[in-house]
Each structure stands twice: as structure tokens, then as C-alpha cells.
Design an enzyme around this catalytic site. Structure first.
Site, PDB file in Angstrom:
ATOM      1  N   ASP A 173     -21.591  -2.671 -48.941  1.00 19.75           N
ATOM      2  CA  ASP A 173     -22.631  -2.743 -49.776  1.00 19.75           C
ATOM      3  C   ASP A 173     -22.061  -2.111 -51.208  1.00 19.75           C
ATOM      4  O   ASP A 173     -22.609  -2.566 -52.365  1.00 19.75           O
ATOM      5  CB  ASP A 173     -23.769  -1.784 -49.342  1.00 19.75           C
ATOM      6  CG  ASP A 173     -24.299  -2.644 -48.081  1.00 19.75           C
ATOM      7  OD1 ASP A 173     -23.984  -3.647 -47.701  1.00 19.75           O
ATOM      8  OD2 ASP A 173     -25.003  -1.807 -47.276  1.00 19.75           O
ATOM      9  N   GLY A 174     -21.386  -1.198 -51.356  1.00 18.39           N
ATOM     10  CA  GLY A 174     -20.768  -0.687 -52.302  1.00 18.39           C
ATOM     11  C   GLY A 174     -20.197  -1.636 -53.179  1.00 18.39           C
ATOM     12  O   GLY A 174     -20.043  -1.346 -54.519  1.00 18.39           O
ATOM     13  N   GLU A 211     -30.867   1.583 -57.846  1.00 18.51           N
ATOM     14  CA  GLU A 211     -32.120   2.650 -58.356  1.00 18.51           C
ATOM     15  C   GLU A 211     -31.368   3.267 -59.678  1.00 18.51           C
ATOM     16  O   GLU A 211     -30.333   3.220 -59.945  1.00 18.51           O
ATOM     17  CB  GLU A 211     -32.204   3.775 -57.511  1.00 18.51           C
ATOM     18  CG  GLU A 211     -31.095   4.643 -57.198  1.00 18.51           C
ATOM     19  CD  GLU A 211     -30.025   4.123 -56.178  1.00 18.51           C
ATOM     20  OE1 GLU A 211     -29.111   4.299 -56.574  1.00 18.51           O
ATOM     21  OE2 GLU A 211     -30.529   3.800 -55.110  1.00 18.51           O
ATOM     22  N   THR A 240     -33.295   0.655 -49.192  1.00 16.88           N
ATOM     23  CA  THR A 240     -32.655   0.965 -47.924  1.00 16.88           C
ATOM     24  C   THR A 240     -31.341   2.018 -48.356  1.00 16.88           C
ATOM     25  O   THR A 240     -30.561   2.068 -47.488  1.00 16.88           O
ATOM     26  CB  THR A 240     -32.074  -0.051 -47.158  1.00 16.88           C
ATOM     27  OG1 THR A 240     -31.477  -1.228 -47.969  1.00 16.88           O
ATOM     28  CG2 THR A 240     -33.248  -0.552 -46.513  1.00 16.88           C
ATOM     29  N   TYR A 278     -30.425   5.336 -51.363  1.00 17.10           N
ATOM     30  CA  TYR A 278     -31.093   6.637 -51.526  1.00 17.10           C
ATOM     31  C   TYR A 278     -32.369   6.900 -51.382  1.00 17.10           C
ATOM     32  O   TYR A 278     -32.744   8.125 -50.711  1.00 17.10           O
ATOM     33  CB  TYR A 278     -30.474   7.075 -52.987  1.00 17.10           C
ATOM     34  CG  TYR A 278     -30.225   8.524 -53.322  1.00 17.10           C
ATOM     35  CD1 TYR A 278     -30.650   9.355 -52.442  1.00 17.10           C
ATOM     36  CD2 TYR A 278     -29.654   8.833 -54.588  1.00 17.10           C
ATOM     37  CE1 TYR A 278     -30.507  10.614 -52.781  1.00 17.10           C
ATOM     38  CE2 TYR A 278     -29.436  10.130 -54.867  1.00 17.10           C
ATOM     39  CZ  TYR A 278     -29.938  11.079 -53.980  1.00 17.10           C
ATOM     40  OH  TYR A 278     -29.653  12.522 -54.028  1.00 17.10           O
ATOM     41  N   SER A 279     -32.969   5.895 -51.763  1.00 18.14           N
ATOM     42  CA  SER A 279     -34.620   6.350 -51.609  1.00 18.14           C
ATOM     43  C   SER A 279     -34.903   6.514 -50.065  1.00 18.14           C
ATOM     44  O   SER A 279     -35.638   7.181 -49.543  1.00 18.14           O
ATOM     45  CB  SER A 279     -35.539   5.141 -52.212  1.00 18.14           C
ATOM     46  OG  SER A 279     -36.908   5.267 -51.817  1.00 18.14           O
ATOM     47  N   LEU A 280     -34.493   5.774 -49.081  1.00 15.88           N
ATOM     48  CA  LEU A 280     -34.488   5.748 -47.755  1.00 15.88           C
ATOM     49  C   LEU A 280     -34.307   7.114 -47.241  1.00 15.88           C
ATOM     50  O   LEU A 280     -34.961   7.827 -46.477  1.00 15.88           O
ATOM     51  CB  LEU A 280     -33.930   4.879 -46.877  1.00 15.88           C
ATOM     52  CG  LEU A 280     -34.038   4.514 -45.474  1.00 15.88           C
ATOM     53  CD1 LEU A 280     -35.478   4.388 -45.090  1.00 15.88           C
ATOM     54  CD2 LEU A 280     -33.048   3.658 -45.102  1.00 15.88           C
ATOM     55  N   SER A 281     -32.939   7.546 -47.586  1.00 15.66           N
ATOM     56  CA  SER A 281     -32.606   9.037 -47.138  1.00 15.66           C
ATOM     57  C   SER A 281     -33.628  10.173 -47.848  1.00 15.66           C
ATOM     58  O   SER A 281     -33.648  11.156 -47.145  1.00 15.66           O
ATOM     59  CB  SER A 281     -31.243   9.320 -47.803  1.00 15.66           C
ATOM     60  OG  SER A 281     -30.353   8.451 -47.486  1.00 15.66           O
TER      61      SER A 281
END
Length: 420
Positions: free
Chosen positions: A179-180, A260, A300, A302-305
Site C-alpha cells: 500500500d505504501g 490523510e 483503514t 492511521y485513522s483506523l489505528s
């Protein structure tokens, strides 16, 4: 209804009742996609000038019929499916269920690989050689750092001396990694992004629909136009000073982020006091470690973490997620895509905050300055498989282990002996 922009034509469902206009361009692979929220917006002519297309590792020159100076027709259409009866409504999502339709054969592909990884290096050599043999008329571009390591094994590859020319030249992109790697590819295209086909060779691969074993079938289908598209929404981030003038970042007025933008305290040991307004109206004051504004794709990440919700990529929205807020009642909020968010330091804040966009620190924000976040008019056209063997629903279960029971883990523990 059609969207005709500088290199592409997008055909959307007629029930949306929205018209998009723009002017053509003499170069291929360069387009501006304006979402359904911007009505009857006409773009100015763009003069792209001469390109420094470099054939660094091959002394032979590119044939004239592949130099991008002549007037070209639009490169492809993204055709919206229309199944069943039309529903009379103002709600419509132009970001899902497109099909790719080339108006001519693509001429240039950019291959982006995960750095310092043996698996992606082998995949690059395999795919580049196959492409060169099967489609010799397609130019293969790689980044300069990659070309320096592979010019002996792949003498036919090209580079561009200036990465700013990628949007003008590249017809579609192949990513090899995780993904990165897609995140990095997004940063290579400050505005318009060509279609991207991604092969899973990374750690998680949540955004990657293709297995590397099927690269021949996948790339062939892209060149033939036999694929579906998912337009992943991005956000446009700009920073303004006390006089509301834009502070340019990397010579750009806006950074278009795939995941983000976040404001964090950096090395400051104190919590950050931030003000948030939406569409010019006060929304909240927050005392937090960090405050995130994420896209559906970024939901899915940073926000998910940080406890944020999982948002389907077709749901256009802005996700506001706090990290370690002082107030226990500060929960994540989902805002409409047409909203404009302003984030700034509270006047009583003890120090600056760092503006981080897609994992990179860009700017130290001071009191009186603010960050503006809104939906970007330039999404990422991601190529999906024609079949539904791998879907978003399957991914959140198989990769993210969403809402799975602990029974399986308990059975694994039974195979081990523990002493207490």
C-alpha cells in the site's frame, strides 16, 4: 454526460444530471477530473511545452510517431455502468463501477517498485522484459533511482529527468509493492493521476487487487481496456498565513493526499490545542496528541489505528479522527465531501504543530496560520479485477481480521505448553 479533460474522457451516469467541460490538450496522458460536486466548471487551456523525455540507457532515439507533440484524441473513456431502471434522486456516486475504454493503444507505462526489496526487483525484471517483448511500442519508464540499479539488466528502460513531466507522459502505472507504494505513486502526480494497476508484493496489500502470478493477464487486460476502475478520492491540503495567503509547499499551492493529513505536536511534550471549523462555522476545540482528516481510503490506515471507522472507498466523505483526546466524548466524525475544514492552533497554545501529509512532515504551523482541507478534484483511478474473486468485503475480513472471534487463536495456543 461526459467529462472531457486534457487527455481523457470520462462518461458518467446520465441520472446525475451534471455537466463537466474542459479544453483538450496536444499531449497524451494528461487530464483533469472534476468530481460531481463541481458543476459546469471550465478549465483553462494548458500549454505544457516541450518535454525532456530521456532515453538514458539506450543510444537509439525514440521514433517520431511516439514524440508527444502532435494533436491527440482523448486517451480513454471511463464508462459508467447503468443497470436497471433510473432512480430519480440527487444522490449519486460517480466514483464506482467504471470500465476503462482506451481510444488508442497506450504508449507509455511507469513502473514503480518498493525500494530495497529483492522480491519487487525480481518482479520488475520479469514484467519489464515481458512488456518489452510483447508490446515493443510501449515505452517503459522507471524512477531514476531504479534505473541506476537496473540499466545493465534492462537497457531499454527510460527515465524522465524531471518528475513533474510524469502527468504529461505516462498513460498508466504499474506498482510493485504494498500500500505504501501506491501512496508514493500518488505523490508523483501532484494533480492528475493516470490509471494504476497494483500487484501485491508488500506487507499487507489491502489496496492491491492483483496477485503477481497473474501479471500477464492483468496488464494485457489494462492495455485492451478490459478492466474496471475505482476512483479513490483524495483530499486537497493547503496552508495559509495570517493574511489568508497560501504558503506554497514544494512549489505547489495544494498537496493532494491519498490517505490523510494530520496535525501533531512533534517534539512538544504538551498536548496540542487545536481549533476546527467546517464551512466557516465553528465545529470544535480539541486538546489532543494529533488530529487526523482522512479519506475513505485512509480510513483503514492511521485513522483506523486511532479508533476511527472503516469507510468503504466509494463513500465520498471526510473523516475527522482524534488521537488521544483529553475529552472522552471526542469521537470520530464523518463529514460530507463538499465540506471545507479549517484547522488552526488555539491562541493559548504553547507551541507550534507539525503538518503531516501522507506520512511526510511538511510544515510547522504557528498561531494565526491554518490548514485548509477539502475534497480533491483529482482522484486516483485504481484498476480492479473484472471478476469479483477479491472484493473490499473479503479484504477487511481476510487481511484486517475484522470482527473475527478468538476461537482460532485459542486453538493455536493449545498446541503449545505454557508454565506459569
Amino acid at each position: 454526460m461526459s467529462i472531457q479533460n486534457k487527455g481523457y474522457t470520462w462518461i458518467a451516469n446520465s441520472i446525475l444530471k451534471k455537466q463537466f467541460l474542459s479544453n483538450g490538450c496536444t499531449l497524451n496522458s494528461h487530464f483533469n477530473l472534476i468530481p460531481s460536486l463541481l458543476l459546469k466548471k471550465e478549465l483553462n487551456n494548458a500549454y505544457l511545452g516541450n518535454l525532456s523525455f530521456s532515453r538514458k540507457y539506450n543510444s537509439s532515439t525514440i521514433s517520431k510517431n511516439r514524440i508527444f507533440t502532435e494533436s491527440k484524441s482523448f486517451i480513454f473513456e471511463a464508462v459508467k455502468n447503468s443497470n436497471g431502471t433510473d432512480i430519480i434522486t440527487n444522490l449519486g456516486n460517480p466514483y464506482v463501477d467504471y470500465h476503462l475504454k482506451w481510444k488508442r493503444t497506450p504508449r507509455t507505462v511507469l513502473i514503480v517498485k518498493k525500494p530495497k526489496d529483492n522480491t519487487t526487483e525480481e518482479a520488475l525484471i520479469m514484467i519489464a522484459n515481458w512488456l518489452h517483448n510483447e508490446y515493443p511500442n510501449i515505452n517503459i519508464i522507471v524512477e531514476k533511482e531504479v534505473a541506476d540499479n537496473f540499466f545493465k539488466k534492462l537497457p531499454f528502460i527510460h527515465i524522465l529527468q524531471n518528475k513533474k513531466e510524469y502527468p504529461k507522459v505516462v498513460d498508466f502505472v504499474i506498482t510493485l509493492g504494498g500500500d505504501g507504494t501506491i501512496l508514493h505513486t500518488s505523490s508523483l502526480f501532484p494533480k492528475e493521476v493516470p490509471p494504476i494497476i497494483s500487484f501485491s508484493l508488500g506487507t499487507l496489500g489491502f489496496l492491491l487487487p492483483y496477485n503477481i502470478k497473474h501479471y500477464k493477464e492483468g496488464i494485457t487486460n489494462v492495455i485492451k481496456g478490459n478492466v474496471k476502475l475505482l476512483l479513490r478520492m483524495r483530499i486537497a491540503v493547503s496552508i495559509h498565513n495570517r493574511n489568508e495567503e497560501i504558503i506554497r509547499l514544494n512549489d505547489l499551492d495544494q498537496i493532494h493526499a491519498m490517505n490523510e493529513v494530520s496535525l501533531h505536536r512533534g517534539r512538544n511534550p504538551s498536548l496540542t490545542s487545536l481549533k476546527c471549523s467546517v464551512d466557516g462555522e465553528f465545529f470544535t476545540n480539541s486538546v489532543v496528541n494529533r488530529l487526523i482528516v482522512a479519506t475513505p481510503t485512509g480510513s483503514t490506515a492511521y485513522s483506523l489505528s486511532a479508533g476511527g471507522p472503516i469507510v468503504h472507498p466509494s463513500v465520498q466523505s471526510l473523516l475527522l479522527t482524534p488521537i488521544c483526546p483529553r475529552s472522552l466524548s471526542f469521537r470520530p466524525a464523518l463529514l460530507p465531501p463538499h465540506a471545507t475544514i479549517h484547522l488552526s492552533l488555539d491562541d493559548k497554545s504553547r507551541g507550534s504543530v507539525v503538518v503531516n501529509i501522507d506520512g511526510k512532515d511538511y510544515y510547522d504551523l504557528n498561531i494565526g496560520e491554518y490548514v485548509q482541507v477539502q475534497m480533491s478534484p483529482y482522484p486516483i483511478p485504481c484498476i480492479n479485477q473484472e471478476t469479483k474473486r477479491i472484493t473490499w468485503k473479503k479484504h477487511i475480513n481476510s487481511l484486517l481480521k475484522w470482527n473475527q472471534k478468538f476461537e482460532g487463536f485459542a486453538n493455536q495456543l493449545n498446541h503449545h505448553n505454557y508454565s506459569f
